[in-house]
Structure formats: C-alpha cells, structure tokens
Design a protein around this motif. Structure first.
Motif, mmCIF file in Angstrom:
data_model
loop_
_atom_site.group_PDB
_atom_site.id
_atom_site.type_symbol
_atom_site.label_atom_id
_atom_site.label_comp_id
_atom_site.label_asym_id
_atom_site.label_seq_id
_atom_site.Cartn_x
_atom_site.Cartn_y
_atom_site.Cartn_z
ATOM 1 N N MET A 101 19.159 54.048 73.658
ATOM 2 C CA MET A 101 19.558 54.296 75.192
ATOM 3 C C MET A 101 20.060 55.797 75.615
ATOM 4 O O MET A 101 19.593 56.220 76.351
ATOM 5 N N LYS A 102 20.505 56.355 74.525
ATOM 6 C CA LYS A 102 20.986 57.816 74.611
ATOM 7 C C LYS A 102 19.804 58.870 74.883
ATOM 8 O O LYS A 102 19.694 59.656 75.750
ATOM 9 N N ARG A 158 16.768 57.734 75.909
ATOM 10 C CA ARG A 158 16.233 57.544 77.103
ATOM 11 C C ARG A 158 16.969 58.000 78.368
ATOM 12 O O ARG A 158 16.295 58.867 79.061
ATOM 13 N N ILE A 159 18.225 58.246 78.620
ATOM 14 C CA ILE A 159 18.934 59.286 79.457
ATOM 15 C C ILE A 159 18.791 60.346 79.296
ATOM 16 O O ILE A 159 18.456 61.008 80.363
#
Length: 68
Positions: free
Chosen positions: A1-2, A4-5
């Motif tokens: 997720m990190k 993607r951000i």
C-alpha cells in the motif's frame, strides 16, 4: 500500500504541470502516450500481443486524443 501511495504522489507531481498548461500541444501528446500505453497494457493482460491487433489498436488510441 505504501508503494502505491508513493507512486500516486509521484505521478500526480509529474502530471500536474500538464494540467496547468492544458492549452498547449503537450497535453494531447501526453494523453496520446497514456492512451497508447494503456492499450498496450490491456492487450498484454488479455494475451493479445499479435501485430494485427496491437498495431491498429495502439494507432487508434494514440490518434484519438490528438484529433480531439
């Protein structure tokens, strides 16, 4: 997720100047490149990498933003 951000923030920072200068030829050219890249990715996901499908699809996808 990190990741993607982080990639979304970087893509936004790259894309933001093209939104500001959308009255120039750079915006349709970038959109044509993005459409061509998206078409290639979609056809790659579908395993349709044959030249008779790939070339006309990418040509049409790249010409459409330039004509608009």
């Amino acid at each position: 997720m990190k990741t993607r951000i982080i990639s979304a923030v970087i893509a936004t920072l790259i894309f933001l100047p093209f939104l500001i200068f959308s009255d120039t030829i750079a915006f349709p050219a970038i959109m044509a490149f993005a459409a061509c890249l998206g078409t290639y990715e979609m056809l790659r996901c579908l395993d349709k990498k044959h030249v008779l499908i790939l070339f006309p699809s990418m040509l049409y996808a790249s010409l459409l933003p330039l004509c608009a």
